[in-house]
Motif scaffolding. Structure first.
Motif, PDB file in Angstrom:
ATOM      1  N   ALA A  62       0.797  -1.044   0.134  1.00 47.13           N
ATOM      2  CA  ALA A  62      -0.098   0.324  -0.112  1.00 47.13           C
ATOM      3  C   ALA A  62       0.663   1.340   0.087  1.00 47.13           C
ATOM      4  O   ALA A  62       0.239   2.400  -0.165  1.00 47.13           O
ATOM      5  N   ASP A  63       2.293   1.148  -0.020  1.00 47.39           N
ATOM      6  CA  ASP A  63       2.959   2.443   0.388  1.00 47.39           C
ATOM      7  C   ASP A  63       2.936   2.886  -1.585  1.00 47.39           C
ATOM      8  O   ASP A  63       2.982   2.630  -2.187  1.00 47.39           O
ATOM      9  N   LYS A  64       3.423   4.116  -1.229  1.00 46.49           N
ATOM     10  CA  LYS A  64       3.038   5.210  -2.381  1.00 46.49           C
ATOM     11  C   LYS A  64       4.235   4.113  -3.310  1.00 46.49           C
ATOM     12  O   LYS A  64       4.051   4.345  -5.345  1.00 46.49           O
ATOM     13  N   ASP A  65       5.454   4.838  -2.933  1.00 42.49           N
ATOM     14  CA  ASP A  65       6.373   4.060  -4.393  1.00 42.49           C
ATOM     15  C   ASP A  65       6.587   2.604  -4.208  1.00 42.49           C
ATOM     16  O   ASP A  65       7.712   2.171  -4.530  1.00 42.49           O
ATOM     17  N   ASN A  68       7.904   0.714  -7.550  1.00 45.61           N
ATOM     18  CA  ASN A  68       9.202   1.199  -8.759  1.00 45.61           C
ATOM     19  C   ASN A  68      10.117   0.738  -8.850  1.00 45.61           C
ATOM     20  O   ASN A  68      10.465  -0.308  -9.927  1.00 45.61           O
ATOM     21  N   ARG A  97      -6.776  -0.289   2.998  1.00 46.62           N
ATOM     22  CA  ARG A  97      -6.090   0.309   2.365  1.00 46.62           C
ATOM     23  C   ARG A  97      -5.466  -0.407   1.552  1.00 46.62           C
ATOM     24  O   ARG A  97      -5.034  -0.201   0.481  1.00 46.62           O
ATOM     25  N   ASP A 101      -6.333   0.835  -1.623  1.00 47.38           N
ATOM     26  CA  ASP A 101      -4.634   1.303  -2.421  1.00 47.38           C
ATOM     27  C   ASP A 101      -3.552   0.596  -3.009  1.00 47.38           C
ATOM     28  O   ASP A 101      -2.729   0.967  -3.586  1.00 47.38           O
ATOM     29  N   GLY A 102      -3.146  -0.348  -2.519  1.00 51.85           N
ATOM     30  CA  GLY A 102      -2.718  -1.744  -2.944  1.00 51.85           C
ATOM     31  C   GLY A 102      -2.680  -1.823  -4.642  1.00 51.85           C
ATOM     32  O   GLY A 102      -1.336  -2.251  -4.923  1.00 51.85           O
ATOM     33  N   ASN A 105      -2.478   2.234  -6.740  1.00 54.13           N
ATOM     34  CA  ASN A 105      -0.484   2.182  -6.336  1.00 54.13           C
ATOM     35  C   ASN A 105       0.136   1.976  -7.534  1.00 54.13           C
ATOM     36  O   ASN A 105       1.910   2.194  -7.836  1.00 54.13           O
ATOM     37  N   GLU A 108      -0.524   3.026 -10.818  1.00 57.72           N
ATOM     38  CA  GLU A 108       0.204   4.311 -11.133  1.00 57.72           C
ATOM     39  C   GLU A 108       1.267   3.875 -10.969  1.00 57.72           C
ATOM     40  O   GLU A 108       2.540   4.848 -12.450  1.00 57.72           O
ATOM     41  N   ALA A 109       1.878   3.234 -10.900  1.00 55.51           N
ATOM     42  CA  ALA A 109       3.410   2.755 -10.615  1.00 55.51           C
ATOM     43  C   ALA A 109       4.112   2.164 -11.863  1.00 55.51           C
ATOM     44  O   ALA A 109       5.102   2.422 -12.555  1.00 55.51           O
ATOM     45  N   TYR A 179      -9.606   3.595 -12.514  1.00 59.54           N
ATOM     46  CA  TYR A 179      -7.894   4.479 -13.349  1.00 59.54           C
ATOM     47  C   TYR A 179      -7.830   3.539 -14.763  1.00 59.54           C
ATOM     48  O   TYR A 179      -7.487   4.941 -15.170  1.00 59.54           O
TER      49      TYR A 179
END
Length: 336
Positions: A62-65, A68, A97, A101-102, A105, A108-109, A179
């Motif tokens: 769930a962390d934004k980055d 990467n 979350r 979010d997982g 994110n 998006e990545a 998305y």
């Protein structure tokens, strides 16, 4: 040169079979895990494919980055990682979350990276399709056009952990399609919606106490803990190996672009499962409840898998094959 597939949640029950399915088709696989120890367990579970399998540690998806580094050199993504916690106490932290979010994110990545990802296959759930407020709904035919109507707010307000889990799967899947609609990425998304996932264990399990939810659902039926045949909660199942192959088909088939699919073998009941266990493993008769042998499936909803059968060519094992292999696998773990 073989394509490289990133598979999230690599140390889990279903993901282990998804990894095996892609490796068996000649793909290179990079699995995400939460720790180095889990990564080594994943490698040990597929020793015959060691040259084509690697892992990357992501403590919190769930962390934004989070993704990467994991996306470097990747051609496709299979997003299996999402908690199946039917007894959550903090719905936001344990369910919504990581599920929502997982997923977002990750998408998006992928879009921000230079990765040549053509498709993302998301392991959703039949939970995003069934209406839990309608119960067994005899005769109703569920298809991919159906959505679970329970909102996040309603699920949280209810205080019902199962309802919250079902809602988290719905919202995460909708977020993925939203998305794509809004951001128009180069990749397409496919969602697979399986019911209860049964079958043999392939991933590392330290002890019988650490079984995943669906494997424990079978184990409890023959370990003496159930004195009566439980009431069946969901009237459909799928073999984990068939689901794994469906992930490969969903990644490869052009028709699967931005589609969702019900992946389910057939209707079943716990009575049918205990009948199989008692017939195929007579030594377990004393610890397996008998119930009413041969009792028919009660009136309930119908799962229409025509779309997956047509677009993906999904084939299914019989309930007997699935349960026999699951029980053999669980007994082997029990002995160990």
């Amino acid at each position: 040169m073989s394509s490289t597939i990133l598979i999230t949640g690599g140390s889990g029950f279903a993901a282990a079979h998804v990894i095996r399915a892609f490796l068996s088709q000649g793909y290179n696989v990079k699995a995400t895990v939460r720790s180095e120890a889990r990564g080594e367990e994943v490698l040990a579970s597929h020793p015959e494919h060691s040259a084509k399998l690697s892992y990357v540690v992501i403590p919190d998806i769930a962390d934004k980055d989070a993704f990467n580094d994991a996306l470097k050199g990747v051609d496709g993504v299979i997003h299996v990682a999402s908690p199946m916690i039917l007894g959550a106490t903090d719905f936001e932290a344990q369910l919504f979350r990581p599920a929502v979010d997982g997923t977002v994110n990750l998408l998006e990545a992928i879009q921000k990276s230079n990765a040549n990802v053509s498709r993302v296959v998301i392991t959703s759930s039949i939970a995003s399709i069934l209406d839990p407020l309608q119960g067994q709904r005899p005769g109703y035919v569920y298809t991919e056009k159906d959505w679970n109507p329970v909102s996040k707010e309603a699920a949280i307000e209810s205080g019902n952990a199962v309802l919250a889990y079902l809602a988290s799967k719905t919202i995460a899947e909708k977020a993925a399609f939203d998305y794509v609609e809004k951001n128009k990425p180069k990749f397409t998304v496919t969602a697979l919606c399986p019911p209860f996932i049964y079958g043999p264990l392939l991933h590392h399990v330290e002890s019988i106490k650490e079984l995943n939810t669906s494997s424990n659902d079978i184990y409890r039926l023959f370990n003496g803990s159930e004195k009566e045949v439980p009431t069946t909660a969901f009237f459909s199942y799928v073999d984990v190996r068939d689901l794994a192959k469906a992930h490969v088909q969903a990644f490869e088939k052009p028709a699967a672009s931005n589609q969702r699919y019900l992946i389910a073998a057939s209707a079943y009941t716990y009575q049918q499962i205990v009948d199989i266990i008692r017939a195929k493993f007579p030594e377990l008769s004393e610890t397996t409840p008998k119930g009413v042998t041969g009792a028919p499936i009660p009136p309930a909803y119908i799962i229409d898998t025509t779309k997956a059968n047509t677009d993906l060519g999904v084939k299914y094992r019989s309930l007997e094959d699935t349960i026999v292999d699951a029980v053999k696998s669980l007994r082997k773990l029990e002995e160990a």
